[in-house]
Design a protein around this motif. Structure first.
Motif, PDB file in Angstrom:
ATOM      1  N   ALA A  12       0.823  -1.210   0.000  1.00 32.03           N
ATOM      2  CA  ALA A  12       0.000   0.000   0.000  1.00 32.03           C
ATOM      3  C   ALA A  12       0.855   1.257   0.000  1.00 32.03           C
ATOM      4  CB  ALA A  12      -0.928  -0.006   1.218  1.00 32.03           C
ATOM      5  N   GLU A  13       2.009   1.203   0.654  1.00 36.73           N
ATOM      6  CA  GLU A  13       2.872   2.384   0.768  1.00 36.73           C
ATOM      7  C   GLU A  13       4.041   2.349  -0.219  1.00 36.73           C
ATOM      8  OE1 GLU A  13       2.037   4.822   2.518  1.00 36.73           O
ATOM      9  OE2 GLU A  13       0.567   3.995   3.934  1.00 36.73           O
ATOM     10  N   ASP A  14       4.084   1.323  -1.066  1.00 33.97           N
ATOM     11  CA  ASP A  14       5.137   1.157  -2.079  1.00 33.97           C
ATOM     12  C   ASP A  14       6.531   1.157  -1.444  1.00 33.97           C
ATOM     13  OD1 ASP A  14       6.146   0.707  -4.583  1.00 33.97           O
ATOM     14  OD2 ASP A  14       6.255   2.827  -5.129  1.00 33.97           O
ATOM     15  N   LEU A  15       6.724   0.262  -0.474  1.00 29.43           N
ATOM     16  CA  LEU A  15       8.010   0.121   0.205  1.00 29.43           C
ATOM     17  C   LEU A  15       8.761  -1.094  -0.332  1.00 29.43           C
ATOM     18  CD1 LEU A  15       6.871   0.554   3.936  1.00 29.43           C
ATOM     19  CD2 LEU A  15       7.737   2.347   2.404  1.00 29.43           C
ATOM     20  N   LEU A  16      10.069  -0.957  -0.468  1.00 31.78           N
ATOM     21  CA  LEU A  16      10.936  -2.104  -0.691  1.00 31.78           C
ATOM     22  C   LEU A  16      11.172  -2.772   0.666  1.00 31.78           C
ATOM     23  CD1 LEU A  16      12.969  -3.760  -2.487  1.00 31.78           C
ATOM     24  CD2 LEU A  16      14.722  -2.131  -1.700  1.00 31.78           C
ATOM     25  N   ILE A  17      11.024  -4.097   0.722  1.00 34.81           N
ATOM     26  CA  ILE A  17      11.307  -4.835   1.941  1.00 34.81           C
ATOM     27  C   ILE A  17      12.675  -5.487   1.804  1.00 34.81           C
ATOM     28  CG2 ILE A  17      10.598  -6.714   3.476  1.00 34.81           C
ATOM     29  CD1 ILE A  17       7.742  -6.356   2.392  1.00 34.81           C
ATOM     30  N   VAL A  18      13.531  -5.274   2.783  1.00 33.59           N
ATOM     31  CA  VAL A  18      14.797  -5.991   2.872  1.00 33.59           C
ATOM     32  C   VAL A  18      14.676  -6.931   4.065  1.00 33.59           C
ATOM     33  CG1 VAL A  18      17.282  -5.835   3.235  1.00 33.59           C
ATOM     34  CG2 VAL A  18      16.115  -4.107   1.839  1.00 33.59           C
ATOM     35  N   SER A  19      14.647  -8.221   3.785  1.00 34.91           N
ATOM     36  CA  SER A  19      14.465  -9.228   4.832  1.00 34.91           C
ATOM     37  C   SER A  19      15.820  -9.869   5.133  1.00 34.91           C
ATOM     38  CB  SER A  19      13.454 -10.291   4.376  1.00 34.91           C
ATOM     39  OG  SER A  19      13.168 -11.199   5.416  1.00 34.91           O
TER      40      SER A  19
ATOM     41  N   TRP B 156      35.295 -15.459   7.393  1.00 30.15           N
ATOM     42  CA  TRP B 156      35.487 -15.813   5.988  1.00 30.15           C
ATOM     43  C   TRP B 156      34.705 -14.898   5.063  1.00 30.15           C
ATOM     44  CZ3 TRP B 156      35.824 -21.853   5.159  1.00 30.15           C
ATOM     45  CH2 TRP B 156      36.846 -22.351   5.968  1.00 30.15           C
ATOM     46  N   ARG B 157      33.714 -14.182   5.593  1.00 31.16           N
ATOM     47  CA  ARG B 157      32.970 -13.151   4.873  1.00 31.16           C
ATOM     48  C   ARG B 157      32.297 -13.681   3.612  1.00 31.16           C
ATOM     49  NH1 ARG B 157      31.359 -11.310   7.904  1.00 31.16           N
ATOM     50  NH2 ARG B 157      30.743  -9.366   6.903  1.00 31.16           N
ATOM     51  N   ILE B 158      31.226 -14.434   3.784  1.00 31.88           N
ATOM     52  CA  ILE B 158      30.450 -14.978   2.670  1.00 31.88           C
ATOM     53  C   ILE B 158      28.991 -14.558   2.851  1.00 31.88           C
ATOM     54  CG2 ILE B 158      29.677 -17.058   1.472  1.00 31.88           C
ATOM     55  CD1 ILE B 158      32.242 -18.433   2.515  1.00 31.88           C
ATOM     56  N   GLY B 159      28.508 -13.693   1.975  1.00 33.26           N
ATOM     57  CA  GLY B 159      27.133 -13.226   2.038  1.00 33.26           C
ATOM     58  C   GLY B 159      26.419 -13.453   0.727  1.00 33.26           C
ATOM     59  N   VAL B 160      25.077 -13.439   0.781  1.00 34.14           N
ATOM     60  CA  VAL B 160      24.279 -13.694  -0.411  1.00 34.14           C
ATOM     61  C   VAL B 160      23.009 -12.852  -0.360  1.00 34.14           C
ATOM     62  CG1 VAL B 160      23.048 -15.640   0.654  1.00 34.14           C
ATOM     63  CG2 VAL B 160      23.249 -15.523  -1.850  1.00 34.14           C
ATOM     64  N   ALA B 161      22.548 -12.439  -1.530  1.00 36.11           N
ATOM     65  CA  ALA B 161      21.269 -11.734  -1.629  1.00 36.11           C
ATOM     66  C   ALA B 161      20.432 -12.384  -2.726  1.00 36.11           C
ATOM     67  CB  ALA B 161      21.472 -10.257  -1.939  1.00 36.11           C
ATOM     68  N   ARG B 162      19.148 -12.484  -2.473  1.00 39.13           N
ATOM     69  CA  ARG B 162      18.174 -12.983  -3.447  1.00 39.13           C
ATOM     70  C   ARG B 162      17.267 -11.827  -3.839  1.00 39.13           C
ATOM     71  NH1 ARG B 162      12.823 -14.239  -3.673  1.00 39.13           N
ATOM     72  NH2 ARG B 162      12.208 -16.063  -4.946  1.00 39.13           N
ATOM     73  N   PHE B 163      17.221 -11.514  -5.117  1.00 33.32           N
ATOM     74  CA  PHE B 163      16.455 -10.372  -5.604  1.00 33.32           C
ATOM     75  C   PHE B 163      15.130 -10.820  -6.205  1.00 33.32           C
ATOM     76  CE2 PHE B 163      20.674  -8.762  -5.212  1.00 33.32           C
ATOM     77  CZ  PHE B 163      20.509  -7.429  -4.864  1.00 33.32           C
ATOM     78  N   PRO B 164      14.134  -9.947  -6.200  1.00 39.23           N
ATOM     79  CA  PRO B 164      12.834 -10.298  -6.791  1.00 39.23           C
ATOM     80  C   PRO B 164      12.965 -10.613  -8.278  1.00 39.23           C
ATOM     81  CG  PRO B 164      12.658  -8.305  -5.452  1.00 39.23           C
ATOM     82  CD  PRO B 164      14.118  -8.602  -5.591  1.00 39.23           C
ATOM     83  N   GLU B 165      12.197 -11.586  -8.723  1.00 38.98           N
ATOM     84  CA  GLU B 165      12.195 -11.934 -10.145  1.00 38.98           C
ATOM     85  C   GLU B 165      11.091 -11.146 -10.826  1.00 38.98           C
ATOM     86  OE1 GLU B 165      12.075 -16.177 -10.405  1.00 38.98           O
ATOM     87  OE2 GLU B 165      14.033 -16.413  -9.449  1.00 38.98           O
ATOM     88  N   SER B 166      11.343  -9.855 -10.954  1.00 42.11           N
ATOM     89  CA  SER B 166      10.429  -8.906 -11.578  1.00 42.11           C
ATOM     90  C   SER B 166      11.271  -7.862 -12.276  1.00 42.11           C
ATOM     91  CB  SER B 166       9.538  -8.242 -10.520  1.00 42.11           C
ATOM     92  OG  SER B 166      10.336  -7.518  -9.580  1.00 42.11           O
TER      93      SER B 166
ATOM     94  N   THR C  19      18.497 -11.174   2.301  1.00 44.98           N
ATOM     95  CA  THR C  19      19.946 -11.272   2.497  1.00 44.98           C
ATOM     96  C   THR C  19      20.250 -12.358   3.523  1.00 44.98           C
ATOM     97  OG1 THR C  19      20.021  -9.592   4.247  1.00 44.98           O
ATOM     98  CG2 THR C  19      20.285  -8.831   1.965  1.00 44.98           C
ATOM     99  N   SER C  20      21.393 -12.994   3.347  1.00 45.73           N
ATOM    100  CA  SER C  20      21.807 -14.046   4.276  1.00 45.73           C
ATOM    101  C   SER C  20      23.316 -14.248   4.138  1.00 45.73           C
ATOM    102  CB  SER C  20      21.046 -15.352   3.980  1.00 45.73           C
ATOM    103  OG  SER C  20      21.284 -16.304   4.995  1.00 45.73           O
ATOM    104  N   GLY C  21      23.810 -15.325   4.727  1.00 49.15           N
ATOM    105  CA  GLY C  21      25.239 -15.603   4.677  1.00 49.15           C
ATOM    106  C   GLY C  21      25.557 -16.832   5.501  1.00 49.15           C
ATOM    107  N   LEU C  22      26.841 -17.118   5.635  1.00 55.62           N
ATOM    108  CA  LEU C  22      27.287 -18.324   6.330  1.00 55.62           C
ATOM    109  C   LEU C  22      27.937 -18.035   7.676  1.00 55.62           C
ATOM    110  CD1 LEU C  22      28.799 -20.305   3.315  1.00 55.62           C
ATOM    111  CD2 LEU C  22      26.466 -20.363   4.210  1.00 55.62           C
TER     112      LEU C  22
END
Length: 421
Positions: A191-198, A240-250, A228-231
């Motif tokens: 409703a407020e057109d916000l991007l969610i970062v989980s 060891w600094r390993i991170g990952v992000a999953r983006f919307p498929e749009s 966002t996530s990581g190990l």
């Protein structure tokens, strides 16, 4: 001369260095102020790192196809069907969160309290950060009515909130938001057109089997949610600094992913090749990885619940921890007693614990909490001892009965009791 953003160093990292210095000088401290999963490295992970040592070229900014495919599979097994092209790897999830702040317009909405990095990153990106309260029943996410009011007030004052950051399970409270609340927040974001970062870096450490089911905002509002996530937390690989992000498929998700990749090309170039080799193996989740994560969650839960009981026994109010390895006690019921000892806010509360009992905690005001409140964060993952003792703790069903952990818990109980005596 152009003004620069001047902020103190990250308080948890600063406290970690302080503890190292004071221990080197001979002090006996119980360190609970740094959210590091102190676990031994699984031998198969070390083998993968050695095998990947010859991968010294830069490679694609987002990560090689193999590791992105493995990460896509990781998310798919968590009800998030994911294409490899929607994945971006980085040296830790922290740079990914910073890149998102840099490329996304508008201001940021945060839980209050929240992990102590979100707000400084917003400041470095030239944004305003608006904190929204997280009542106990909300499991570490903003209360929807309060979030709606914060958005209205911010816009009326000239602000432009466009990003909502959630942490599931929560840091610092160690709790998990119920699915109904996630659905309500996702509807509000639409409703407020916000991007969610989980931020779901603690997702695999839900340790209370009676806890509410995990629902990712990406399942409810997939077109506007970055995960966002990581190990670092699940496998104890923080360094060891390993991170990952999953983006919307749009279309908008693809544009956001491309913007982050462009920023990454100027900020970190790519995740180091040896670490990509490790990540490809870890995200594929062979049986030994699954078992290590299960054992880790059992250990984290047992010790977190023990610290929770200690806090409640001395009269503090504390939300029962269900995920991660944090406890967030509130000593407000003991304010009158504490005032007589010069404890009137979170800073003096943390200071008294350090000075009187050698207990090192992260004061609530450093997490955006109300400074006057008598709250602090305890990171229970630092109580597992040396590497040999950590292995022992992972193997047993009753880690709190091990002498080295029982001794730390006794010191915490004595320190809390001394505080309120």
């Amino acid at each position: 001369m152009t003004a620069v953003v001047v902020a103190p160093p990250s308080p948890n990292l600063a406290l970690n260095q302080l503890v190292d210095q004071r221990r080197a000088a001979g002090e006996s401290l119980v360190h609970m102020a740094f959210g590091e999963a102190r676990l031994p490295v699984l031998p198969q992970l070390a083998e993968r790192l050695a095998q990947g040592a010859t991968r010294s070229s830069y490679g694609p900014v987002a990560g090689a196809a193999g590791v992105r495919g493995a990460a896509a599979g990781y998310f798919a097994r968590r009800r998030l069907s994911t294409a490899a092209d929607s994945i971006v790897l980085a040296p830790g999830s922290k740079p990914l969160l910073m890149a998102l702040q840099l490329v996304t317009p508008g201001d940021v909405l945060l839980p209050r309290p929240a992990w102590n990095t979100y707000a400084p990153q917003a400041a470095y990106a030239g944004k305003r950060a608006y904190g929204v309260p997280i009542p106990a029943q909300c499991g570490g996410v903003p209360e929807p009515a309060a979030l709606r009011e914060t958005i209205r007030t911010a816009r009326a004052a000239g602000g432009d909130p466009r990003m909502l950051i959630l942490t599931l399970p929560d840091n610092p409270t160690g709790t998990l938001a119920p699915p109904a609340l996630i659905r309500e927040l996702c509807a509000l974001a639409r409703a407020e057109d916000l991007l969610i970062v989980s931020d779901e870096i603690y997702r695999d450490i839900v340790h209370d089997l009676r806890a509410t089911p995990f629902l990712s905002p990406a399942e409810v509002a997939p077109e506007r949610t970055v995960v966002t996530s990581g190990l670092s937390k699940t496998l104890g690989l923080g360094g060891w600094r390993i991170g990952v992000a999953r983006f919307p498929e749009s279309d908008s998700g693809s544009r956001l992913r491309d913007a982050v990749i462009s920023a990454a090309s100027e900020l970190w170039s790519t995740l180091a090749g040896p670490m990509q080799h490790v990540a490809e193996y870890a995200f594929a989740e062979p049986p030994e990885i699954v078992e290590r994560i299960r054992a880790s969650a059992r250990l984290h839960g047992a010790v977190a619940r023990a610290v929770h009981r200690i806090a409640v026994d001395v009269g503090a109010v504390c939300r029962p921890p269900t995920g991660g390895f944090y406890v967030y006690p509130d000593f407000e019921p003991l304010r009158d007693r504490l005032t007589g000892r010069g404890v009137t806010d979170s800073a003096s509360l943390a200071g008294r614990l350090l000075d009187d009992s050698g207990l090192v905690v992260l004061a609530g005001h450093l997490l955006g909490d109300t400074p006057h409140a008598l709250r602090f964060k305890v990171a229970t993952s630092l109580l597992y001892g040396n590497e040999h003792q950590q292995e022992e703790a992972l193997r047993t069903d009753s880690p709190t009965r091990l002498p080295h952990i029982a001794g730390e818990l006794s010191r915490i109980a004595e320190g809390f009791s001394r505080l309120v005596a």
